[in-house]
Design a protein around this motif. Structure first.
Motif, short mmCIF file in Angstrom:
data_model
loop_
_atom_site.label_atom_id
_atom_site.label_comp_id
_atom_site.label_asym_id
_atom_site.label_seq_id
_atom_site.Cartn_x
_atom_site.Cartn_y
_atom_site.Cartn_z
N ALA A 22 0.83 -1.20 0.00
CA ALA A 22 0.00 0.00 0.00
C ALA A 22 0.86 1.26 0.00
CB ALA A 22 -0.92 0.00 1.22
N ASP A 23 0.24 2.36 -0.40
CA ASP A 23 0.90 3.65 -0.30
C ASP A 23 -0.10 4.68 0.21
OD1 ASP A 23 -0.52 4.57 -2.74
OD2 ASP A 23 0.88 3.26 -3.77
N ILE A 24 0.43 5.74 0.77
CA ILE A 24 -0.40 6.82 1.31
C ILE A 24 -0.18 8.06 0.47
CG2 ILE A 24 -0.75 8.36 3.28
CD1 ILE A 24 -0.06 6.04 5.09
N GLU A 25 -1.27 8.74 0.14
CA GLU A 25 -1.20 9.94 -0.68
C GLU A 25 -1.78 11.11 0.11
OE1 GLU A 25 -3.55 11.34 -4.57
OE2 GLU A 25 -2.41 9.48 -4.80
N ALA A 26 -0.95 12.10 0.41
CA ALA A 26 -1.41 13.32 1.07
C ALA A 26 -1.90 14.29 0.00
CB ALA A 26 -0.28 13.95 1.87
N ARG A 27 -3.05 14.93 0.24
CA ARG A 27 -3.63 15.85 -0.74
C ARG A 27 -4.07 17.16 -0.10
NH1 ARG A 27 -7.75 13.00 -4.84
NH2 ARG A 27 -6.53 11.16 -5.33
N THR A 28 -4.07 18.19 -0.91
CA THR A 28 -4.61 19.49 -0.51
C THR A 28 -5.12 20.21 -1.75
OG1 THR A 28 -4.22 21.48 0.79
CG2 THR A 28 -2.43 20.74 -0.66
N GLY A 29 -5.99 21.18 -1.56
CA GLY A 29 -6.51 21.94 -2.69
C GLY A 29 -7.70 22.80 -2.30
N VAL A 30 -8.47 23.18 -3.32
CA VAL A 30 -9.67 23.99 -3.10
C VAL A 30 -10.89 23.18 -3.50
CG1 VAL A 30 -8.51 26.21 -3.41
CG2 VAL A 30 -9.49 25.07 -5.38
N MET A 31 -12.01 23.48 -2.86
CA MET A 31 -13.24 22.77 -3.12
C MET A 31 -14.39 23.76 -3.06
SD MET A 31 -14.70 19.36 -1.24
CE MET A 31 -13.60 18.28 -2.13
#
Length: 153
Positions: A22-31
């Motif tokens: 498995a891998d972990i993906e950190a995310r950020t942005g606008v919604m």
């Protein structure tokens, strides 16, 4: 009893062997929806093959309809999506990723609905768009743009 322990041991071994991949993906942005806000979260990806995986995670966001007209509060809601994730190779270092599934969320009321996520993954960097369609409670729709970075476990 021995058979039960053996079956449980085989099950746990298969689960933990998948977790190592498995891998972990950190995310950020606008919604945005009725109002615009920020989102941040982390997803965990469980590869089933080179072209398919199951992905789930936690996404915190501030875009919700309940803060309209109330500038004194900054609501933070939580979405928990579960995706069927398809990976289409574009080159040796890039993939097109198409995710579709369901989610459950918090807010002023419980949210349950459909979600989709489309993006390009170059090495460990992800850039994409996502949407969450609440199927109950005023049928709220959220649209987001995000960037992410994948950490291998």
């Amino acid at each position: 009893m021995k058979t039960t322990l053996l079956v449980l041991g085989i099950f746990l071994f298969s689960v933990f062997s998948k977790l190592q991949a498995a891998d972990i993906e950190a995310r950020t942005g606008v919604m945005g929806g009725d109002v615009w806000g920020l989102h941040a979260g982390a997803y965990i990806n469980f590869p089933q093959s080179k072209l398919f995986s199951v992905q789930t995670g936690l996404l915190l966001h501030t875009a919700n309809q309940w803060v309209i007209g109330n500038n004194d509060t900054w609501d933070i809601d939580l979405n928990v999506p579960v995706y069927a994730s398809f990976h289409f190779p574009l080159s040796e270092i890039a993939n097109l990723r198409l995710n579709g599934g369901a989610y459950i969320g918090t807010g002023h009321k419980l949210q349950v609905g459909a979600t989709a996520d489309v993006g390009v993954e170059v090495r460990r960097l992800f850039v994409g768009v996502n949407c969450f369609q609440n199927c109950i409670n005023n049928q709220e729709f959220l649209f987001g743009i995000s960037v992410g970075y994948k950490f291998r476990l």
